[in-house]
Design a protein around this motif. Sequence first.
Motif, short mmCIF file in Angstrom:
data_model
loop_
_atom_site.label_atom_id
_atom_site.label_comp_id
_atom_site.label_asym_id
_atom_site.label_seq_id
_atom_site.Cartn_x
_atom_site.Cartn_y
_atom_site.Cartn_z
N ALA A 137 0.83 -1.21 0.00
CA ALA A 137 0.00 0.00 0.00
C ALA A 137 0.86 1.26 0.00
N ALA A 140 2.32 1.69 -3.46
CA ALA A 140 1.29 2.11 -4.44
C ALA A 140 0.98 3.60 -4.27
N GLU A 141 0.88 4.05 -3.02
CA GLU A 141 0.58 5.46 -2.78
C GLU A 141 1.74 6.36 -3.19
N TYR A 144 1.91 6.70 -7.00
CA TYR A 144 0.71 7.16 -7.68
C TYR A 144 0.93 8.45 -8.47
#
Lengths: 206, 141
Positions: A137, A140-141, A144
Amino acid sequence: MSLTLASVLFKDYRRRVLGLLLLHPGESYHVREIARLTDTVAGTLHKELATLAKAGILVAQTRGNQKLYTANRECPVFEELASILRKTSGMVDVLAAALEPLSEQIDTALIFGSVAQGRETTRSDVDVLLVGTAGFAAVAEALYSCHEVLGREINPKVYDKREWAKLIHSNNGFALEIMEKPKMFIVGGSEAFEKISRYQSAGDNT
Amino acid sequence: MKKLVGISLQEITPDWEMISRLLTAAARNLSDANIVEISLETRFDAAYKSILQSANAALQASGYRTLTSKPGHHQTMIQLLTKTAGVDRETIIVLDALRRQRNVVDYSGDIIPASAVSECVKQATCLLNQVSQRISDQKAD
């Protein structure tokens, strides 16, 4: 390291403009678009773009009352320049900056797949391998914001050190292909990566 | 969401039985995803399926369904979770990354890392709780 390389080779605006246009060679951009995507000032860009077009690195086209710029693939050093940018200010710098907040949790980060091999199409994803303690997570953040900058989707594969070494030891095809094929390092280098891949924890001989 | 009607969405009257079946299926897939003996890939698939079923339940409870004939309906269901279930933007970013992870694996045969499985299971658990709660509140109104 790669940021220094790129900024030594090219002045700020030149590096940004070439990074955008030469890494998206099929695309035409108008000046304001270039300014927005590279975070530069349109007024100052005009001169830089005209110089690059005059030298044959870019092609300028007039559509209506707008001037559009695109990379000149016919330029004798197009491939070499694009390759330098891919390895420096292009993707690697963008990704390295995005991953910076997680640097303590990443032993190795690298680009593999079509982009690293220079056979990407305009729709190719950027495949990124990360080995370390960072979670999916968080990665991914962090990545982004790069989607828009690079104009490509980024697909991270996040591995724990032990899990990655296990894949190598079990001769997993996906892992071995990454080891063998061209890659671009974002965090860490090839020596550190080899070491991680050969890593065996005490009592774990699988 | 009205703007998407006819493009990627269709307006419906919520069928609460169907919605409850979706939530039951989401819970079943989530419990499958927690079986550590099976492969990471299958666990990931089960958790991802659970996410989609929860998202679909939330969408239908809001009075819409996706036009499955159109491409990108997984992405639509995930992006709309901000409206249909009050999911925050950071979570949408992670859910969307999980969706891409699955697409790539389907096409390339790449393997799924444990990190993606544990995140997918975690997100599926949170989403199922959040959507179930919201739907029971909606039905109570």
